[in-house]
Enzyme design. Structure first.
Site, PDB file in Angstrom:
ATOM      1  N   GLU A 155       9.720 -16.138   1.482  1.00  0.00           N
ATOM      2  CA  GLU A 155       9.956 -15.709   0.103  1.00  0.00           C
ATOM      3  C   GLU A 155      11.208 -16.383  -0.436  1.00  0.00           C
ATOM      4  OE1 GLU A 155       8.805 -11.489  -0.543  1.00  0.00           O
ATOM      5  OE2 GLU A 155      10.565 -11.441  -1.850  1.00  0.00           O
ATOM      6  N   LYS A 157      -1.652   7.153  -9.318  1.00  0.00           N
ATOM      7  CA  LYS A 157      -1.197   5.789  -9.021  1.00  0.00           C
ATOM      8  C   LYS A 157      -2.340   4.786  -9.163  1.00  0.00           C
ATOM      9  CE  LYS A 157       1.316   2.806  -6.028  1.00  0.00           C
ATOM     10  NZ  LYS A 157       1.734   2.388  -4.715  1.00  0.00           N
ATOM     11  N   ASN A 184       1.405  -6.335   3.839  1.00  0.00           N
ATOM     12  CA  ASN A 184       1.520  -4.927   3.457  1.00  0.00           C
ATOM     13  C   ASN A 184       0.126  -4.294   3.336  1.00  0.00           C
ATOM     14  OD1 ASN A 184       1.791  -2.547   1.883  1.00  0.00           O
ATOM     15  ND2 ASN A 184       3.783  -3.256   1.143  1.00  0.00           N
ATOM     16  N   GLY A 204       6.635   2.758   0.156  1.00  0.00           N
ATOM     17  CA  GLY A 204       7.812   2.236  -0.542  1.00  0.00           C
ATOM     18  C   GLY A 204       8.496   3.264  -1.438  1.00  0.00           C
ATOM     19  N   LYS A 228      -0.669  -2.375   0.013  1.00  0.00           N
ATOM     20  CA  LYS A 228      -1.014  -3.259  -1.108  1.00  0.00           C
ATOM     21  C   LYS A 228      -2.467  -3.688  -0.981  1.00  0.00           C
ATOM     22  CE  LYS A 228       3.110  -6.104  -2.066  1.00  0.00           C
ATOM     23  NZ  LYS A 228       3.487  -7.540  -2.038  1.00  0.00           N
ATOM     24  N   ASP A 270       3.572 -10.303  -5.621  1.00  0.00           N
ATOM     25  CA  ASP A 270       4.973  -9.947  -5.431  1.00  0.00           C
ATOM     26  C   ASP A 270       5.271  -8.782  -6.364  1.00  0.00           C
ATOM     27  OD1 ASP A 270       7.372 -10.623  -3.924  1.00  0.00           O
ATOM     28  OD2 ASP A 270       8.263 -10.837  -5.915  1.00  0.00           O
ATOM     29  N   THR A 283      -1.264 -10.911   2.553  1.00  0.00           N
ATOM     30  CA  THR A 283      -0.152  -9.951   2.494  1.00  0.00           C
ATOM     31  C   THR A 283       0.105  -9.356   3.877  1.00  0.00           C
ATOM     32  OG1 THR A 283       0.661  -7.887   1.489  1.00  0.00           O
ATOM     33  CG2 THR A 283      -1.710  -8.038   1.807  1.00  0.00           C
ATOM     34  N   HIS A 287       1.389  -0.466 -11.764  1.00  0.00           N
ATOM     35  CA  HIS A 287       1.647  -1.879 -12.052  1.00  0.00           C
ATOM     36  C   HIS A 287       0.609  -2.768 -11.370  1.00  0.00           C
ATOM     37  CE1 HIS A 287       3.407  -0.397  -8.460  1.00  0.00           C
ATOM     38  NE2 HIS A 287       3.824  -1.576  -8.028  1.00  0.00           N
TER      39      HIS A 287
HETATM   40  P1  ITT Z   1       3.977  -9.068   1.265  1.00  0.00           P
HETATM   41  O1  ITT Z   1       5.089  -9.871   0.610  1.00  0.00           O
HETATM   42  O2  ITT Z   1       3.613  -9.538   2.623  1.00  0.00           O
HETATM   43  O3  ITT Z   1       2.773  -8.947   0.354  1.00  0.00           O
HETATM   44  P2  ITT Z   1       5.884  -6.845   1.065  1.00  0.00           P
HETATM   45  O4  ITT Z   1       5.776  -5.393   1.361  1.00  0.00           O
HETATM   46  O5  ITT Z   1       7.006  -7.619   1.691  1.00  0.00           O
HETATM   47  O6  ITT Z   1       4.466  -7.544   1.459  1.00  0.00           O
HETATM   48  P3  ITT Z   1       6.964  -7.554  -1.537  1.00  0.00           P
HETATM   49  O7  ITT Z   1       7.748  -8.680  -0.980  1.00  0.00           O
HETATM   50  O8  ITT Z   1       6.198  -7.791  -2.814  1.00  0.00           O
HETATM   51  O9  ITT Z   1       5.873  -7.030  -0.483  1.00  0.00           O
HETATM   52  O10 ITT Z   1       7.924  -6.330  -1.688  1.00  0.00           O
HETATM   53  C1  ITT Z   1       7.576  -5.321  -2.513  1.00  0.00           C
HETATM   54  C2  ITT Z   1       8.360  -4.098  -2.150  1.00  0.00           C
HETATM   55  O11 ITT Z   1       8.496  -3.332  -3.358  1.00  0.00           O
HETATM   56  C3  ITT Z   1       7.573  -3.233  -1.187  1.00  0.00           C
HETATM   57  O12 ITT Z   1       7.940  -3.443   0.130  1.00  0.00           O
HETATM   58  C4  ITT Z   1       7.938  -1.840  -1.669  1.00  0.00           C
HETATM   59  O13 ITT Z   1       9.148  -1.476  -1.105  1.00  0.00           O
HETATM   60  C5  ITT Z   1       8.117  -2.017  -3.169  1.00  0.00           C
HETATM   61  N1  ITT Z   1       6.875  -1.731  -3.885  1.00  0.00           N
HETATM   62  C6  ITT Z   1       6.015  -2.633  -4.440  1.00  0.00           C
HETATM   63  N2  ITT Z   1       4.947  -2.028  -4.957  1.00  0.00           N
HETATM   64  C7  ITT Z   1       5.105  -0.720  -4.712  1.00  0.00           C
HETATM   65  C8  ITT Z   1       4.314   0.410  -4.966  1.00  0.00           C
HETATM   66  O14 ITT Z   1       3.139   0.328  -5.527  1.00  0.00           O
HETATM   67  N3  ITT Z   1       4.780   1.599  -4.560  1.00  0.00           N
HETATM   68  C9  ITT Z   1       5.971   1.718  -3.957  1.00  0.00           C
HETATM   69  N4  ITT Z   1       6.782   0.715  -3.648  1.00  0.00           N
HETATM   70  C10 ITT Z   1       6.353  -0.514  -4.028  1.00  0.00           C
END
Ligand code: ITT
Length: 181
Positions: free
Chosen positions: A35, A161, A8, A140, A11, A64, A6, A166
């Protein structure tokens, strides 16, 4: 060792904290996976896991996730990351300004890949969109998401949280699978 691919760090931190409690240590691999464009979180996650496995060739998972707002036909959904960059939380609150039905759900899909193939684990967390930003914890959409049955946003209460998000629910399914429960 199990690897979480990831870009992020939030995450990763949330997942590492949860999995440690279940005796599953994980390692962070910072790799951006392309993606695909799809309405399906499973399809996107499975595709990213396949991409990462081809490069890393070690047991790994990707996740995701996104926020689906009922009154906006599940927008931003699989476009959550892009939407946040484009219009931000203020933009979402503006879209929701005169909307009474504020129901929303966070979705998380973990895609696990090893030599046997790919397996996905999906979970959600239902709640509502707050009328204003509340709290600075998390990342996020956390400052505008209030889980059902509570009055605080995830951005205000990080313990909450880590109990019912989720992500935690998808990780519970994943951990049970890994531990053979
Ligand atoms: P990777 O794909 O590299 O893992 P990313 O941040 O781009 O990282 P996603 O494509 O899955 O991840 O996008 C998910 C987005 O949804 C993330 O950037 C947040 O904006 C939102 N999101 C997901 N889970 C969240 C959470 O627990 N709390 C708040 N926002 C969340």
């Amino acid at each position: 060792m199990l690897h979480f691919v990831t870009t992020n760090k939030h995450k990763f931190q949330e997942s590492a904290l949860f999995l440690k409690k279940h005796s599953i240590p994980i390692d962070h691999i910072y790799l951006e996976c392309p993606e695909i464009r799809s309405d399906s979180f499973e399809e996107i996650a499975a595709n990213a896991a396949e991409y990462a496995y081809k490069r890393i060739k070690k047991p790994l998972f990707v996740e995701d996730s996104g926020l689906c707002i009922k009154a906006l036909q599940s927008f931003p959904g699989t476009f959550s990351s892009w939407t946040l960059k484009k219009i931000g939380l203020d933009g979402i609150l503006k879209l929701m300004k005169s909307i009474k039905n504020r129901e929303a759900e966070f979705i998380s899909v973990i895609a696990y890949c090893n030599e046997k193939g790919i397996k996905t684990f999906k979970a959600n967390c239902i709640g509502t969109i707050a009328v204003r930003l509340m709290g600075i914890k998390g990342f996020g959409y956390d400052p505008i998401f209030i889980p059902t049955g509570y009055t605080k946003t995830f951005g205000q209460d990080f313990k909450l949280k880590n109990k019912l998000s989720h992500r935690v629910k998808a990780l519970e399914k994943f951990a049970s699978y890994l531990n053979g429960d």
